[in-house]
Design a protein around this motif. Structure first.
Motif, short mmCIF file in Angstrom:
data_model
loop_
_atom_site.label_atom_id
_atom_site.label_comp_id
_atom_site.label_asym_id
_atom_site.label_seq_id
_atom_site.Cartn_x
_atom_site.Cartn_y
_atom_site.Cartn_z
N PRO A 1 0.84 -1.19 0.00
CA PRO A 1 0.00 0.00 0.00
C PRO A 1 0.89 1.25 0.00
CG PRO A 1 -0.82 -1.59 1.60
CD PRO A 1 0.54 -2.07 1.16
N VAL A 2 0.63 2.16 -0.91
CA VAL A 2 1.48 3.35 -1.05
C VAL A 2 0.73 4.63 -0.73
CG1 VAL A 2 2.93 4.66 -2.65
CG2 VAL A 2 2.84 2.17 -2.82
N ILE A 3 -0.50 4.77 -1.22
CA ILE A 3 -1.29 5.99 -1.02
C ILE A 3 -2.60 5.63 -0.32
CG2 ILE A 3 -2.28 8.04 -2.10
CD1 ILE A 3 0.73 7.66 -2.60
N GLY A 4 -2.89 6.34 0.79
CA GLY A 4 -4.14 6.10 1.49
C GLY A 4 -4.99 7.36 1.54
N VAL A 5 -6.30 7.17 1.68
CA VAL A 5 -7.24 8.28 1.88
C VAL A 5 -7.90 8.04 3.23
CG1 VAL A 5 -9.21 9.57 0.97
CG2 VAL A 5 -7.63 8.43 -0.60
N SER A 6 -7.71 9.00 4.18
CA SER A 6 -8.20 8.81 5.54
C SER A 6 -9.54 9.52 5.76
CB SER A 6 -7.16 9.36 6.53
OG SER A 6 -7.67 9.31 7.86
N ARG A 7 -10.34 8.98 6.69
CA ARG A 7 -11.61 9.61 7.09
C ARG A 7 -11.41 10.54 8.29
NH1 ARG A 7 -15.55 4.92 8.49
NH2 ARG A 7 -17.01 6.67 8.68
N TRP A 8 -10.20 10.55 8.88
CA TRP A 8 -9.96 11.28 10.13
C TRP A 8 -9.72 12.77 9.84
CZ3 TRP A 8 -7.60 8.20 14.61
CH2 TRP A 8 -7.75 8.90 15.82
N THR A 9 -10.80 13.53 9.75
CA THR A 9 -10.74 14.96 9.48
C THR A 9 -11.90 15.66 10.17
OG1 THR A 9 -10.87 16.67 7.76
CG2 THR A 9 -11.99 14.58 7.31
N SER A 10 -11.68 16.89 10.62
CA SER A 10 -12.74 17.64 11.28
C SER A 10 -13.59 18.42 10.29
CB SER A 10 -12.12 18.62 12.31
OG SER A 10 -11.23 19.52 11.66
N ALA A 11 -13.13 18.47 9.04
CA ALA A 11 -13.93 19.16 8.01
C ALA A 11 -15.15 18.33 7.66
CB ALA A 11 -13.06 19.41 6.79
N GLN A 12 -16.15 18.99 7.08
CA GLN A 12 -17.39 18.33 6.73
C GLN A 12 -17.41 17.95 5.24
OE1 GLN A 12 -19.93 17.79 9.32
NE2 GLN A 12 -17.97 18.25 10.32
N GLY A 13 -18.23 16.96 4.94
CA GLY A 13 -18.39 16.52 3.55
C GLY A 13 -17.70 15.20 3.30
N TYR A 14 -18.19 14.49 2.31
CA TYR A 14 -17.61 13.19 1.98
C TYR A 14 -16.12 13.30 1.65
CZ TYR A 14 -22.26 11.11 1.43
OH TYR A 14 -23.53 10.64 1.63
N VAL A 15 -15.35 12.30 2.07
CA VAL A 15 -14.00 12.13 1.55
C VAL A 15 -14.10 11.08 0.43
CG1 VAL A 15 -12.86 12.77 3.69
CG2 VAL A 15 -13.45 10.37 3.30
N VAL A 16 -13.31 11.28 -0.60
CA VAL A 16 -13.44 10.45 -1.80
C VAL A 16 -12.10 9.80 -2.15
CG1 VAL A 16 -13.92 10.49 -4.27
CG2 VAL A 16 -15.35 11.82 -2.70
N ALA A 17 -12.16 8.55 -2.54
CA ALA A 17 -10.98 7.83 -3.05
C ALA A 17 -11.30 7.36 -4.46
CB ALA A 17 -10.66 6.63 -2.14
N ASP A 18 -10.53 7.81 -5.43
CA ASP A 18 -10.84 7.48 -6.82
C ASP A 18 -9.66 6.83 -7.53
OD1 ASP A 18 -11.95 7.27 -9.30
OD2 ASP A 18 -12.48 9.38 -9.51
N ALA A 19 -8.56 7.58 -7.74
CA ALA A 19 -7.42 7.01 -8.45
C ALA A 19 -6.14 7.73 -8.05
CB ALA A 19 -7.63 7.12 -9.96
N VAL A 20 -5.01 7.05 -8.22
CA VAL A 20 -3.70 7.66 -7.99
C VAL A 20 -2.79 7.32 -9.17
CG1 VAL A 20 -3.95 7.46 -5.48
CG2 VAL A 20 -2.71 5.67 -6.74
N ARG A 21 -1.79 8.17 -9.38
CA ARG A 21 -0.79 7.90 -10.40
C ARG A 21 0.59 8.11 -9.79
NH1 ARG A 21 -1.50 10.80 -16.04
NH2 ARG A 21 -0.81 12.68 -14.94
N ILE A 22 1.46 7.14 -9.94
CA ILE A 22 2.80 7.17 -9.36
C ILE A 22 3.80 7.06 -10.51
CG2 ILE A 22 4.35 6.08 -7.70
CD1 ILE A 22 1.83 4.78 -6.44
N THR A 23 4.69 8.05 -10.63
CA THR A 23 5.64 8.08 -11.74
C THR A 23 7.06 8.21 -11.22
OG1 THR A 23 3.97 9.15 -13.13
CG2 THR A 23 6.26 9.27 -13.87
N ARG A 24 7.90 7.31 -11.65
CA ARG A 24 9.31 7.36 -11.27
C ARG A 24 10.02 8.48 -12.01
NH1 ARG A 24 13.55 2.28 -12.01
NH2 ARG A 24 15.28 3.15 -10.81
N LEU A 25 10.81 9.28 -11.31
CA LEU A 25 11.49 10.43 -11.91
C LEU A 25 12.95 10.13 -12.21
CD1 LEU A 25 9.96 13.23 -9.67
CD2 LEU A 25 9.13 12.38 -11.87
#
Length: 674
Positions: A650-674
């Motif tokens: 697992p490299v990238i996570g999306v957490s629910r632990w936030t005090s802001a309001q509204g849905y948190v969304v997990a859709d896609a990630v892109r990882i590119t070697r430089l």
């Protein structure tokens, strides 16, 4: 009218929530396929290029009788025969074909160790002599290695091109049962009117069906022999013995052939339901002047001349495909190609029978042919005309040597106009099968030989082959991108649980998205794999992981699934209410080396979504948290550049632990070697 090339050729002749101010995803949460799944309904609405169809049968006949195509002559060593055959298959692949139709029982003989009939004379020069290997096993294996369908071509009744029984192998069934044979027109045939003969020839052919991994049984147009002027076929005594209940000998003869076709189809499907049964008859059933159901032609009528009621076979569904030999040019006065394509298309309408067209490639540029055939455009014009008739699913070229000869460039033009991209074999209705699970594209690495792809087979289903797609640029994959064959690179036969393909045509400066689908043996196609991105920089590793990527995403059931926002990546995305709990959704990737990588994220946006969504980056030096405002998005957003460790995790996570309001969304990630 049948072509005058001798009697051994194939006749005259293939995603509910409320609150938090967000735009609520509509409906109950649903689970949909991966980001690059191409729903059938979506594909149906896509504009496609008729020159690059997704599915199209493309084949050529390879005649063995009289050494027309293969082997080129008798007496070749097994190594020489095998080298010749491989060259024919390589030609088929070069022309972007997906099937070969190979003659393996040309004249009551066999290209395999048959317990029923002797070895074919066209292998060694002497009937009954072992060629030193099993040609049929070899032929099927080599065709499948190139992911070409193998259609086994049999001639049901022909025994010899002479009438002397003593010239046949001593153990030949015709010598043991001389009463089964009929001499006619200087040739020897099994008598179609004898029930024992019908049973025997079916058994002889079914031996190959049961013992070998063929994809189809194929017959050409030889049933009762073509009539010799002024000479009656000598079966009057047979009619007297077996013809009770028939008012005339013609109806009896047609019934004999009908039984052969009906019974053989039933036997094939009882033994192996996935094996197709196809017939390539003479192109005219009956003329409209004789029968109002006939075509507007004035040529020889197969119904009457060779007792082949081909229209009935189609309407009754006794065959899986019909491939009439339409060896005439467009505008032919007696047998217009355009009229016959229209008639055959209407004939298969309302049935599950596929329509292929047998093409007279042998005529193109050949001496002695009509002037129309001296035009390099005649053959390609046939396939252009076929586009007006959706029931036409492909073509078979007669024959292999004429495809290779490419006289007047007619074949090259056909390939450039119609076979520009590879194509999948059309689905055959009623033969079963189901799409396998999508594969997991594990890597796409640019090297000196091109872009090397590797993948793992999906968890479920029976995978026989894979289709490889390459889309230009980056971004989300639109379903229409895979609706036709414009982005299809090719197909490869499945072997074990992994697969590989090298794209040798990838431009060094090109940025591409690669996907792979799985196919079962009847060519049902899976959802697409995850996307692997290869950028313009040589050797750069880049991977896109979507929430639906097999093995690439994990989230608890507390995360819903939605397809509400059109700004999503792929078919859907995951969402959850913010809460002070450790409940992240994780994107995993297999990184090739410990190195510096750019991390980007994609999520749909809405004014009511979370303004401080925590993204977790598992770097080589510990986890880093980056807060993202998901009220704006719908495109790739750079989180930053990080040192990431090699390996799959697992490299990238999306957490629910936030005090802001509204849905948190997990859709896609892109990882590119430089």
């Amino acid at each position: 009218m049948r072509r005058d090339l001798g009697r051994f050729l194939p006749g005259a002749a293939l995603v509910a929530a409320l609150t938090l101010g967000a735009a609520a995803p509509t409906g109950a949460p649903v689970s949909r396929p991966g980001p690059d799944t191409v729903p059938v309904a979506a594909q149906a609405a896509c504009a496609t290029d008729p020159a690059t169809p997704k599915r199209q049968s493309r084949a050529m006949w390879m005649a063995s009788v009289a050494n027309i195509d293969w082997p080129s002559r008798t007496g070749l060593t097994p190594a020489a025969q095998q080298a010749e055959y491989r060259s024919w298959l390589d030609l088929a692949r070069q022309q972007r074909m997906n099937a070969v139709v190979v003659q393996i029982r040309p004249a009551a003989d066999a290209f395999w160790p048959s317990p029923y009939e002797p070895w074919s004379q066209w292998l060694t020069g002497t009937q009954g002599t072992h060629p030193g290997y099993d040609p049929l096993a070899f032929m099927v294996a080599e065709a499948h290695a190139r992911n070409l369908e193998f259609h086994a071509w049999f001639n049901p009744y022909r025994v010899a091109n002479h009438t002397d029984l003593t010239r046949l192998a001593a153990n030949h069934p015709a010598r043991k049962n001389p009463g089964w044979t009929v001499a006619y027109g200087g040739q020897l045939y099994y008598n179609p009117g004898i029930p024992a003969v019908r049973a025997f020839v079916q058994d002889a052919m079914m031996d190959a069906v049961r013992r070998y991994d063929i994809d189809a049984v194929h017959w050409d147009d030889y049933f009762y022999p073509y009539p010799v002027s002024g000479v009656a076929f000598p079966d009057q005594a047979t009619y007297a013995q077996y013809g009770a209940g028939f008012g005339n000998i013609a109806d009896w003869r047609r019934n004999n052939v009908n039984l052969l076709v009906q019974e053989m189809g039933a036997k094939i499907h009882a033994a192996k339901p996935w094996v197709k049964f196809g017939v390539s008859p003479f192109g005219i059933w009956r003329n409209a002047g004789t029968d109002p159901l006939g075509s507007r032609t004035t040529g020889l009528q197969s119904y009457d001349a060779i007792y082949a009621d081909t229209r009935r076979w189609v309407r009754q569904g006794w065959v899986d495909y019909i491939a009439p030999q339409l060896y005439w040019h467009i505008g032919h006065p007696a047998a217009d190609y355009a009229e016959l394509v229209r008639w055959w298309s209407e004939t298969v309408s309302g049935t599950d029978v596929q329509l292929l067209v047998g093409q007279g490639t042998y005529r193109a540029g050949a001496a002695g042919q009509d002037a129309a055939w001296q035009d390099p455009a005649e053959l390609t014009d046939h396939l252009t005309l076929n586009r007006a008739y959706p029931r036409v699913v492909g073509d078979i070229q007669f024959s292999a040597k004429d495809v290779r000869a490419d006289r007047i460039g007619a074949v090259s033009r056909l390939v450039a106009d119609h076979y520009r991209r590879p194509a999948l074999v059309p689905l055959a209705a009623g033969l079963g099968g189901a799409a396998p699970a999508a594969p997991n594209l594990t890597s796409a690495v640019r090297g000196t030989g091109g872009v090397a792809l590797s993948w793992q087979r999906g968890a479920t289903g029976s995978t026989t082959a894979y289709a490889v797609y390459r889309l230009p640029g980056d971004g989300a994959v639109d379903p229409c991108d895979l609706a036709d064959g414009r982005h299809l690179l090719g197909t490869v036969r499945a072997s074990g649980s992994t697969g590989m393909f090298t794209d040798a045509t990838a431009a060094a400066g090109g940025t591409y998205r690669y996907l792979v689908t799985a196919l079962d043996r009847l060519h049902h196609e899976s959802a697409a794999s995850n996307v692997r991105l290869v950028t313009a920089a040589g050797g750069t590793f880049s991977v896109v992981v979507d929430n639906a990527t097999a093995g690439g995403f994990a989230a608890a059931t507390t995360w819903g699934t939605s397809s509400y926002s059109s700004a999503r990546y792929g078919a859907n995305y995951r969402y959850a209410n913010p809460q002070a709990v450790s409940d992240p959704a994780w994107f995993s990737a297999a990184l090739p080396a410990t190195d510096s990588y750019r991390v980007e994220v994609w999520y749909p946006a809405d004014p009511g979504y979370n303004s401080a969504t925590p993204y977790l980056v598992a770097t080589a030096n510990g986890t880093v948290t980056v807060t993202v405002d998901q009220r704006s998005g719908g495109q790739w957003r750079v989180l930053g550049t990080y040192q990431l460790a090699a390996g799959e995790r697992p490299v990238i996570g999306v957490s629910r632990w936030t005090s802001a309001q509204g849905y948190v969304v997990a859709d896609a990630v892109r990882i590119t070697r430089l």
